[in-house]
Write a protein that holds these residues in place. Sequence first.
Motif, PDB file in Angstrom:
ATOM      1  N   ARG A 263     -16.759 -23.024   2.576  1.00  0.00           N
ATOM      2  CA  ARG A 263     -17.293 -22.727   1.239  1.00  0.00           C
ATOM      3  C   ARG A 263     -16.206 -22.751   0.170  1.00  0.00           C
ATOM      4  NH1 ARG A 263     -22.410 -19.570   0.647  1.00  0.00           N
ATOM      5  NH2 ARG A 263     -23.649 -20.132   2.468  1.00  0.00           N
ATOM      6  N   TYR A 264     -14.961 -22.653   0.574  1.00  0.00           N
ATOM      7  CA  TYR A 264     -13.850 -22.724  -0.355  1.00  0.00           C
ATOM      8  C   TYR A 264     -12.604 -23.151   0.408  1.00  0.00           C
ATOM      9  CZ  TYR A 264     -13.542 -17.979   1.580  1.00  0.00           C
ATOM     10  OH  TYR A 264     -13.513 -16.905   2.424  1.00  0.00           O
ATOM     11  N   HIS A 265     -11.621 -23.636  -0.329  1.00  0.00           N
ATOM     12  CA  HIS A 265     -10.355 -24.023   0.285  1.00  0.00           C
ATOM     13  C   HIS A 265      -9.468 -22.785   0.379  1.00  0.00           C
ATOM     14  CE1 HIS A 265      -7.091 -26.700   1.470  1.00  0.00           C
ATOM     15  NE2 HIS A 265      -6.310 -25.898   0.764  1.00  0.00           N
ATOM     16  N   LEU A 266      -9.003 -22.491   1.583  1.00  0.00           N
ATOM     17  CA  LEU A 266      -8.162 -21.316   1.787  1.00  0.00           C
ATOM     18  C   LEU A 266      -6.705 -21.724   1.723  1.00  0.00           C
ATOM     19  CD1 LEU A 266      -8.400 -18.230   2.605  1.00  0.00           C
ATOM     20  CD2 LEU A 266      -7.762 -19.008   4.885  1.00  0.00           C
ATOM     21  N   GLY A 267      -6.016 -21.282   0.692  1.00  0.00           N
ATOM     22  CA  GLY A 267      -4.580 -21.490   0.602  1.00  0.00           C
ATOM     23  C   GLY A 267      -3.846 -20.283   1.154  1.00  0.00           C
ATOM     24  N   GLU A 268      -2.562 -20.192   0.860  1.00  0.00           N
ATOM     25  CA  GLU A 268      -1.799 -19.030   1.295  1.00  0.00           C
ATOM     26  C   GLU A 268      -2.218 -17.825   0.460  1.00  0.00           C
ATOM     27  OE1 GLU A 268       2.837 -17.523   1.857  1.00  0.00           O
ATOM     28  OE2 GLU A 268       2.396 -19.623   1.392  1.00  0.00           O
ATOM     29  N   LEU A 269      -2.607 -16.760   1.110  1.00  0.00           N
ATOM     30  CA  LEU A 269      -3.114 -15.582   0.419  1.00  0.00           C
ATOM     31  C   LEU A 269      -1.977 -14.673  -0.039  1.00  0.00           C
ATOM     32  CD1 LEU A 269      -6.072 -14.673   2.816  1.00  0.00           C
ATOM     33  CD2 LEU A 269      -6.218 -15.840   0.608  1.00  0.00           C
ATOM     34  N   GLN A 270      -2.129 -14.142  -1.231  1.00  0.00           N
ATOM     35  CA  GLN A 270      -1.166 -13.151  -1.728  1.00  0.00           C
ATOM     36  C   GLN A 270      -1.282 -11.908  -0.852  1.00  0.00           C
ATOM     37  OE1 GLN A 270      -1.535 -12.506  -5.943  1.00  0.00           O
ATOM     38  NE2 GLN A 270       0.046 -10.914  -6.002  1.00  0.00           N
ATOM     39  N   THR A 271      -0.157 -11.458  -0.320  1.00  0.00           N
ATOM     40  CA  THR A 271      -0.160 -10.388   0.675  1.00  0.00           C
ATOM     41  C   THR A 271       0.887  -9.345   0.322  1.00  0.00           C
ATOM     42  OG1 THR A 271      -0.824 -11.980   2.377  1.00  0.00           O
ATOM     43  CG2 THR A 271       0.052  -9.882   3.148  1.00  0.00           C
ATOM     44  N   GLN A 272       0.548  -8.075   0.555  1.00  0.00           N
ATOM     45  CA  GLN A 272       1.520  -7.003   0.356  1.00  0.00           C
ATOM     46  C   GLN A 272       1.282  -5.907   1.391  1.00  0.00           C
ATOM     47  OE1 GLN A 272       1.027  -4.460  -3.104  1.00  0.00           O
ATOM     48  NE2 GLN A 272      -1.150  -4.973  -3.297  1.00  0.00           N
ATOM     49  N   THR A 273       2.361  -5.232   1.788  1.00  0.00           N
ATOM     50  CA  THR A 273       2.250  -4.039   2.616  1.00  0.00           C
ATOM     51  C   THR A 273       2.276  -2.838   1.681  1.00  0.00           C
ATOM     52  OG1 THR A 273       3.378  -5.105   4.467  1.00  0.00           O
ATOM     53  CG2 THR A 273       3.285  -2.698   4.480  1.00  0.00           C
ATOM     54  N   LEU A 274       1.205  -2.061   1.700  1.00  0.00           N
ATOM     55  CA  LEU A 274       1.134  -0.928   0.776  1.00  0.00           C
ATOM     56  C   LEU A 274       2.199   0.111   1.112  1.00  0.00           C
ATOM     57  CD1 LEU A 274      -2.725  -0.274   0.475  1.00  0.00           C
ATOM     58  CD2 LEU A 274      -1.272  -1.774  -0.905  1.00  0.00           C
ATOM     59  N   PRO A 275       2.889   0.643   0.111  1.00  0.00           N
ATOM     60  CA  PRO A 275       3.861   1.707   0.365  1.00  0.00           C
ATOM     61  C   PRO A 275       3.179   2.910   1.009  1.00  0.00           C
ATOM     62  CG  PRO A 275       4.089   0.839  -1.870  1.00  0.00           C
ATOM     63  CD  PRO A 275       2.828   0.259  -1.312  1.00  0.00           C
ATOM     64  N   GLY A 276       3.870   3.526   1.964  1.00  0.00           N
ATOM     65  CA  GLY A 276       3.327   4.693   2.628  1.00  0.00           C
ATOM     66  C   GLY A 276       3.550   4.647   4.120  1.00  0.00           C
ATOM     67  N   ALA A 277       3.090   5.659   4.789  1.00  0.00           N
ATOM     68  CA  ALA A 277       3.357   5.815   6.222  1.00  0.00           C
ATOM     69  C   ALA A 277       2.484   4.936   7.096  1.00  0.00           C
ATOM     70  CB  ALA A 277       3.148   7.286   6.607  1.00  0.00           C
ATOM     71  N   VAL A 278       1.308   4.533   6.608  1.00  0.00           N
ATOM     72  CA  VAL A 278       0.362   3.798   7.451  1.00  0.00           C
ATOM     73  C   VAL A 278       0.807   2.368   7.689  1.00  0.00           C
ATOM     74  CG1 VAL A 278      -2.020   2.973   7.677  1.00  0.00           C
ATOM     75  CG2 VAL A 278      -1.559   5.244   6.732  1.00  0.00           C
ATOM     76  N   GLY A 279       1.205   1.671   6.627  1.00  0.00           N
ATOM     77  CA  GLY A 279       1.571   0.264   6.755  1.00  0.00           C
ATOM     78  C   GLY A 279       0.387  -0.668   6.590  1.00  0.00           C
ATOM     79  N   PHE A 280      -0.545  -0.343   5.683  1.00  0.00           N
ATOM     80  CA  PHE A 280      -1.675  -1.219   5.397  1.00  0.00           C
ATOM     81  C   PHE A 280      -1.180  -2.599   4.944  1.00  0.00           C
ATOM     82  CE2 PHE A 280      -4.158   2.763   4.544  1.00  0.00           C
ATOM     83  CZ  PHE A 280      -5.220   2.500   5.408  1.00  0.00           C
ATOM     84  N   VAL A 281      -1.810  -3.655   5.464  1.00  0.00           N
ATOM     85  CA  VAL A 281      -1.540  -5.020   5.012  1.00  0.00           C
ATOM     86  C   VAL A 281      -2.712  -5.437   4.131  1.00  0.00           C
ATOM     87  CG1 VAL A 281      -1.198  -7.413   5.698  1.00  0.00           C
ATOM     88  CG2 VAL A 281      -0.227  -5.566   7.077  1.00  0.00           C
ATOM     89  N   ALA A 282      -2.475  -5.543   2.819  1.00  0.00           N
ATOM     90  CA  ALA A 282      -3.523  -5.915   1.870  1.00  0.00           C
ATOM     91  C   ALA A 282      -3.376  -7.380   1.499  1.00  0.00           C
ATOM     92  CB  ALA A 282      -3.448  -5.041   0.620  1.00  0.00           C
ATOM     93  N   GLN A 283      -4.508  -8.069   1.395  1.00  0.00           N
ATOM     94  CA  GLN A 283      -4.504  -9.479   1.027  1.00  0.00           C
ATOM     95  C   GLN A 283      -5.555  -9.719  -0.055  1.00  0.00           C
ATOM     96  OE1 GLN A 283      -5.004 -11.514   4.929  1.00  0.00           O
ATOM     97  NE2 GLN A 283      -2.979 -12.363   4.534  1.00  0.00           N
ATOM     98  N   LEU A 284      -5.194 -10.531  -1.029  1.00  0.00           N
ATOM     99  CA  LEU A 284      -6.129 -10.884  -2.090  1.00  0.00           C
ATOM    100  C   LEU A 284      -6.901 -12.130  -1.680  1.00  0.00           C
ATOM    101  CD1 LEU A 284      -7.260 -10.429  -4.924  1.00  0.00           C
ATOM    102  CD2 LEU A 284      -5.357 -11.806  -5.812  1.00  0.00           C
ATOM    103  N   ASN A 285      -8.220 -11.977  -1.535  1.00  0.00           N
ATOM    104  CA  ASN A 285      -9.077 -13.096  -1.146  1.00  0.00           C
ATOM    105  C   ASN A 285     -10.311 -13.078  -2.046  1.00  0.00           C
ATOM    106  OD1 ASN A 285     -10.649 -15.077   0.115  1.00  0.00           O
ATOM    107  ND2 ASN A 285     -10.056 -14.433   2.171  1.00  0.00           N
ATOM    108  N   VAL A 286     -10.124 -13.577  -3.279  1.00  0.00           N
ATOM    109  CA  VAL A 286     -11.185 -13.539  -4.280  1.00  0.00           C
ATOM    110  C   VAL A 286     -12.368 -14.400  -3.856  1.00  0.00           C
ATOM    111  CG1 VAL A 286     -11.767 -14.072  -6.674  1.00  0.00           C
ATOM    112  CG2 VAL A 286      -9.532 -13.073  -6.121  1.00  0.00           C
ATOM    113  N   GLU A 287     -12.084 -15.575  -3.327  1.00  0.00           N
ATOM    114  CA  GLU A 287     -13.150 -16.526  -2.993  1.00  0.00           C
ATOM    115  C   GLU A 287     -14.121 -15.961  -1.968  1.00  0.00           C
ATOM    116  OE1 GLU A 287     -13.792 -19.180  -4.463  1.00  0.00           O
ATOM    117  OE2 GLU A 287     -12.021 -20.224  -5.175  1.00  0.00           O
TER     118      GLU A 287
END
Length: 385
Positions: A78-102
């Motif tokens: 349904r859309y072309h997937l490029g490299e997603l903007q990714t960040q590890t949220l500061p804090g003890a857990v280590g959440f990996v957040a990714q921006l996937n608007v499409e």
Amino acid sequence: MASTRDSNEASYLLPPDRKDWEAYGIPDFVYARKELVPEGIQWPRNAPSLLDALPPPSRFDSALCLAWRQRMELGLFRYHLGELQTQTLPGAVGFVAQLNVERGVQRRRPQNIRSVRQAFDPEQFNFNRIRPGEVLFRLQPAPIAGALRREEVLVLINVSPLEWGHVLLVPEPARGLPQRLLPAALRAGVEAVLLSSHPGFRVGFNSLGGLASVNHLHLHGYYLAHRLPVEGAPSEPLDPKGRLHLLQAPPAPGFLFYSSGPGPSLEALISRVCRATDYLTDHDIAHNLFVTRGAPPGKTSSSSTLAGVRVILWARKSSFGVKNGEAFNVALCELAGHLPVKTSQDFSSLTEAAALAIIRDCLLPPAQAEEVRAALVALMAQEEQ
């Protein structure tokens, strides 16, 4: 439904002309038991680029990624997937957040789910209605003399991918099975993880009410080149035999099952997990499940070596009807610490505390959580009888 083809690379690629896809048939990916690798897979240490330092792809990885990339080039998503903007949220857990608007905008509208035990409806969208080109291959173990025939499992592209290589594992689609976990489906998912040499290839399952959007039995599989909290999070045994453990650390408490690899240990894990999910389904309790390489149960492990397979099961509040408009929806990825976020604003403002609040709001109230815990401990104890 299928014609067997050689397992060379070209067999997983579609002919260039769409009119030839119907006659193409479904190639078989036949794997031997020796290709299920339980040990020796690890995250690179002190590498300037994680992607460059990952181990060479296995035969399974090569087949999946080659065919998946071709389908992307052919425009079957349904859309072309490029490299997603990714960040590890500061804090003890280590959440990996990714921006996937499409994915938030383009994905198919979820079905109206009213019960965890809802019957399959052939009039609704299901995986018998997909285009031929969406099928990558049939996942099939090499036959063993005297062993029962395994169920057919098709590997399909997820046309609204959340990450690279996002596929669906669909057992016996023609049977019209509802979204209720079965041993054959879980076995295929765990073995897919063991077939991959990528430490970040994971498989998961969302029940009805646990944000499954299609009521037709399927599991998700995808690559994420980042460690997740659940790989090495600490746990405590819930029964004397160590068959069931409680994963204590955030993002959310869950039930941990562990296997060191193929054989009796793995078959026992599959049986235990499916007895647990049967209990939850029969009691109309929504749930999510995540399969990843990881450390044995016990204390926190920071080792880069992933010694076996962890299966984590979360019982949670049911979510019926239209999904909410939060920064992310809580399902298998989010409970494991991977947060696909839908808008740039949410991606830039999301904090660990906010993520934990969203996740905790989806968990069972304490009294019901304790009831489920006691019931699953009792289920595991029945093995001795």
